[in-house]
Scaffold this motif. Sequence first.
Motif, PDB file in Angstrom:
ATOM      1  N   PRO A   1       0.836  -1.205   0.000  1.00  0.00           N
ATOM      2  CA  PRO A   1       0.000   0.000   0.000  1.00  0.00           C
ATOM      3  C   PRO A   1       0.867   1.249   0.000  1.00  0.00           C
ATOM      4  O   PRO A   1       1.986   1.248   0.522  1.00  0.00           O
ATOM      5  N   ARG A   2       0.348   2.301  -0.582  1.00  0.00           N
ATOM      6  CA  ARG A   2       1.131   3.527  -0.745  1.00  0.00           C
ATOM      7  C   ARG A   2       1.697   4.033   0.583  1.00  0.00           C
ATOM      8  O   ARG A   2       2.841   4.464   0.668  1.00  0.00           O
ATOM      9  N   ARG A   3       0.902   3.937   1.638  1.00  0.00           N
ATOM     10  CA  ARG A   3       1.356   4.503   2.906  1.00  0.00           C
ATOM     11  C   ARG A   3       2.535   3.740   3.495  1.00  0.00           C
ATOM     12  O   ARG A   3       3.284   4.280   4.313  1.00  0.00           O
ATOM     13  N   CYS A   4       2.749   2.502   3.061  1.00  0.00           N
ATOM     14  CA  CYS A   4       3.860   1.717   3.605  1.00  0.00           C
ATOM     15  C   CYS A   4       5.204   2.123   3.018  1.00  0.00           C
ATOM     16  O   CYS A   4       6.248   1.637   3.461  1.00  0.00           O
ATOM     17  N   THR A   5       5.195   2.990   2.015  1.00  0.00           N
ATOM     18  CA  THR A   5       6.453   3.547   1.526  1.00  0.00           C
ATOM     19  C   THR A   5       6.882   4.742   2.363  1.00  0.00           C
ATOM     20  O   THR A   5       8.005   5.243   2.200  1.00  0.00           O
ATOM     21  N   GLU A   6       5.992   5.189   3.261  1.00  0.00           N
ATOM     22  CA  GLU A   6       6.285   6.372   4.077  1.00  0.00           C
ATOM     23  C   GLU A   6       6.145   6.114   5.577  1.00  0.00           C
ATOM     24  O   GLU A   6       6.704   6.847   6.383  1.00  0.00           O
ATOM     25  N   GLU A   7       5.363   5.088   5.948  1.00  0.00           N
ATOM     26  CA  GLU A   7       5.089   4.827   7.356  1.00  0.00           C
ATOM     27  C   GLU A   7       5.540   3.415   7.737  1.00  0.00           C
ATOM     28  O   GLU A   7       5.747   2.552   6.879  1.00  0.00           O
ATOM     29  N   ARG A   8       5.666   3.187   9.033  1.00  0.00           N
ATOM     30  CA  ARG A   8       6.082   1.874   9.530  1.00  0.00           C
ATOM     31  C   ARG A   8       4.955   0.870   9.313  1.00  0.00           C
ATOM     32  O   ARG A   8       3.817   1.101   9.733  1.00  0.00           O
ATOM     33  N   CYS A   9       5.254  -0.249   8.673  1.00  0.00           N
ATOM     34  CA  CYS A   9       4.263  -1.284   8.374  1.00  0.00           C
ATOM     35  C   CYS A   9       4.796  -2.653   8.765  1.00  0.00           C
ATOM     36  O   CYS A   9       5.996  -2.837   8.971  1.00  0.00           O
ATOM     37  N   GLN A  10       3.890  -3.611   8.834  1.00  0.00           N
ATOM     38  CA  GLN A  10       4.241  -4.988   9.162  1.00  0.00           C
ATOM     39  C   GLN A  10       3.925  -5.874   7.965  1.00  0.00           C
ATOM     40  O   GLN A  10       3.041  -5.564   7.160  1.00  0.00           O
ATOM     41  N   ILE A  11       4.606  -7.000   7.857  1.00  0.00           N
ATOM     42  CA  ILE A  11       4.348  -7.957   6.783  1.00  0.00           C
ATOM     43  C   ILE A  11       3.274  -8.941   7.230  1.00  0.00           C
ATOM     44  O   ILE A  11       3.301  -9.447   8.350  1.00  0.00           O
ATOM     45  N   HIS A  12       2.330  -9.199   6.318  1.00  0.00           N
ATOM     46  CA  HIS A  12       1.352 -10.258   6.542  1.00  0.00           C
ATOM     47  C   HIS A  12       1.433 -11.236   5.375  1.00  0.00           C
ATOM     48  O   HIS A  12       1.358 -10.844   4.210  1.00  0.00           O
ATOM     49  N   VAL A  13       1.569 -12.517   5.685  1.00  0.00           N
ATOM     50  CA  VAL A  13       1.616 -13.578   4.678  1.00  0.00           C
ATOM     51  C   VAL A  13       0.225 -14.186   4.568  1.00  0.00           C
ATOM     52  O   VAL A  13      -0.332 -14.658   5.564  1.00  0.00           O
ATOM     53  N   ALA A  14      -0.348 -14.177   3.358  1.00  0.00           N
ATOM     54  CA  ALA A  14      -1.676 -14.749   3.124  1.00  0.00           C
ATOM     55  C   ALA A  14      -1.538 -15.946   2.190  1.00  0.00           C
ATOM     56  O   ALA A  14      -1.015 -15.821   1.076  1.00  0.00           O
ATOM     57  N   LEU A  15      -2.006 -17.105   2.639  1.00  0.00           N
ATOM     58  CA  LEU A  15      -1.786 -18.368   1.939  1.00  0.00           C
ATOM     59  C   LEU A  15      -3.094 -18.930   1.386  1.00  0.00           C
ATOM     60  O   LEU A  15      -4.039 -19.195   2.135  1.00  0.00           O
ATOM     61  N   HIS A  16      -3.127 -19.111   0.080  1.00  0.00           N
ATOM     62  CA  HIS A  16      -4.325 -19.645  -0.571  1.00  0.00           C
ATOM     63  C   HIS A  16      -4.542 -21.111  -0.214  1.00  0.00           C
ATOM     64  O   HIS A  16      -3.655 -21.777   0.336  1.00  0.00           O
ATOM     65  N   GLY A  17      -5.706 -21.622  -0.558  1.00  0.00           N
ATOM     66  CA  GLY A  17      -6.031 -23.021  -0.298  1.00  0.00           C
ATOM     67  C   GLY A  17      -5.761 -23.908  -1.502  1.00  0.00           C
ATOM     68  O   GLY A  17      -5.207 -23.469  -2.524  1.00  0.00           O
ATOM     69  N   CYS A  18      -6.129 -25.181  -1.394  1.00  0.00           N
ATOM     70  CA  CYS A  18      -5.963 -26.129  -2.495  1.00  0.00           C
ATOM     71  C   CYS A  18      -6.675 -25.609  -3.747  1.00  0.00           C
ATOM     72  O   CYS A  18      -7.714 -24.947  -3.660  1.00  0.00           O
ATOM     73  N   LYS A  19      -6.112 -25.879  -4.893  1.00  0.00           N
ATOM     74  CA  LYS A  19      -6.610 -25.500  -6.221  1.00  0.00           C
ATOM     75  C   LYS A  19      -6.437 -24.023  -6.549  1.00  0.00           C
ATOM     76  O   LYS A  19      -6.402 -23.654  -7.713  1.00  0.00           O
ATOM     77  N   GLN A  20      -6.338 -23.157  -5.534  1.00  0.00           N
ATOM     78  CA  GLN A  20      -6.365 -21.723  -5.811  1.00  0.00           C
ATOM     79  C   GLN A  20      -5.090 -21.180  -6.449  1.00  0.00           C
ATOM     80  O   GLN A  20      -5.105 -20.065  -6.969  1.00  0.00           O
ATOM     81  N   GLY A  21      -4.019 -21.950  -6.426  1.00  0.00           N
ATOM     82  CA  GLY A  21      -2.793 -21.499  -7.079  1.00  0.00           C
ATOM     83  C   GLY A  21      -2.542 -22.181  -8.408  1.00  0.00           C
ATOM     84  O   GLY A  21      -1.531 -21.930  -9.058  1.00  0.00           O
ATOM     85  N   MET A  22      -3.468 -23.038  -8.835  1.00  0.00           N
ATOM     86  CA  MET A  22      -3.234 -23.865 -10.018  1.00  0.00           C
ATOM     87  C   MET A  22      -3.438 -23.117 -11.339  1.00  0.00           C
ATOM     88  O   MET A  22      -2.963 -23.545 -12.376  1.00  0.00           O
TER      89      MET A  22
END
Length: 377
Positions: A269-290
Amino acid sequence: MQVSALSRLSLFVCFVLLSVPPLRADEPPPLLDRIDRSSFTVSGLSSGAAMAVQIGVAHSSRVGGVGIVSGPPYLCAQGFVTRATNDCLVLGRERLRELFGPLFGLSLFSSGERDIDTEDLVADTRKMARQRRIDPVDGIARQRVWEYRGEKDGVVGTKASLAQHDFYRSLGARTKRAAPRATPHTMPTGDPTQGACDSTDEDFVSGCDFDAAGELLRHLRRKPSARAEETDGQWYALNQADFVPSGPTDADATRRALGLAESARVFVPRRCTEERCQIHVALHGCKQGMNDASYRAFTEGAGYPRWAGPLKLVLLFPRVRAIEPFERGPWDSIGNPLGCWDWWGYTTPGNLYGYATREAPQMRTIVNMVDHLMRSH
C-alpha cells in the motif's frame, strides 16, 4: 476505410488482454525502509490455514498472530496423507478415491469424522521444541489467533476445528473464534460479485456477506474499529526459485520439486512507503494457485488489499502448484494433484514431521521471502 467484423473483434480482444494487468509487474519494487523487522503475521484458507499454523508454531518467536479459515490443527496428519484425508478431513471415501486413486476406496477409509487426540498433538509439539526442530512453545502464548469454520464446510470437520482450538488453548494462545455462519469450504467475503456462497463457487472465494479477511486482520493488528479503503498501492512479483533452500540441483528444479509456482505476488500500500508497516503472509487453499484466475481471485478478491492501507500491512501471497502423480518419479504415486500446501509430508518423504519444522522446505521458502521484504531498503 471500413473495418471488418473480424478486425473489430481482434481489436476488442487485444484491448481486453491489454487491460488486464499481468501477474508479473514491470515496475521496480518500492523501497520498504520502515518495515517492522521484529515480527510478522500469517493467515490462510484450508491447506493455506494448515501452513499458516505450521509457520506460526515453528517460528513462534517471530510470528505475532495467526488467522485460520477452515484449517486442521498442527501435526494433525502425523506425516501421513492417509491420516490427513481420513482423520483431519471429511471429504468422503468416493471423493478421496476420485482425487487420489483406488487406494482411498478401501473400506478402512471412512467418510465420517474421527476424534483427534489434542493432548497427543501438544505432547509431540513440546517434544519437537525440546529437539529444537521448532521454536520454544512459549512464543505461542504470546500470539493472537483468529479462527473460523463455516457450518456447511464439507472438507474440514467440526472435530478437526475444535481440536485446533483446543491445541492453541492448551499452549496459552489468545484465541478468538468467529461466530459460525452457514458458509461452505471457501474464503467468505462481503463482496457479492465474488460468486455464490455455496460449494459451486470453484475458485473458493465467495460473496457470503462476511468479510473474513477483514475480521482476522483487524484482530491480529488489534484495530477492531479500522475501516477498509479502496485499494491504493503497487503489486509486484517475486521469483520463488530465488528463495528456495539450496540443494544439489538448480533452484528452479528445486522449486518445481517442492510444488512451488514460478512467482508470488506482493502488494505494498502507498502509505507503507512512508510509514512503519508490518508484513502479513496470506496463503491460498488447495486448487487456488493452479491457474492465474483462481490465484487472482484469492489475492485480489478475498479482501486482503482493502485492509492493507488502513492496517499498515505489506501483503505477501506465496503460491503453490499441483504435482501430478509420478511427476517426480516412480516413488511418488500420489503427488499433490490439488495444489495444496504441504501439511502431510509430500516435500519431506522419510522425515516424520519434517514438513512442520523450521527446516520444512516450503516454510523456509516463505520465511526467506519475508526476510527479503524486511531487508528491502
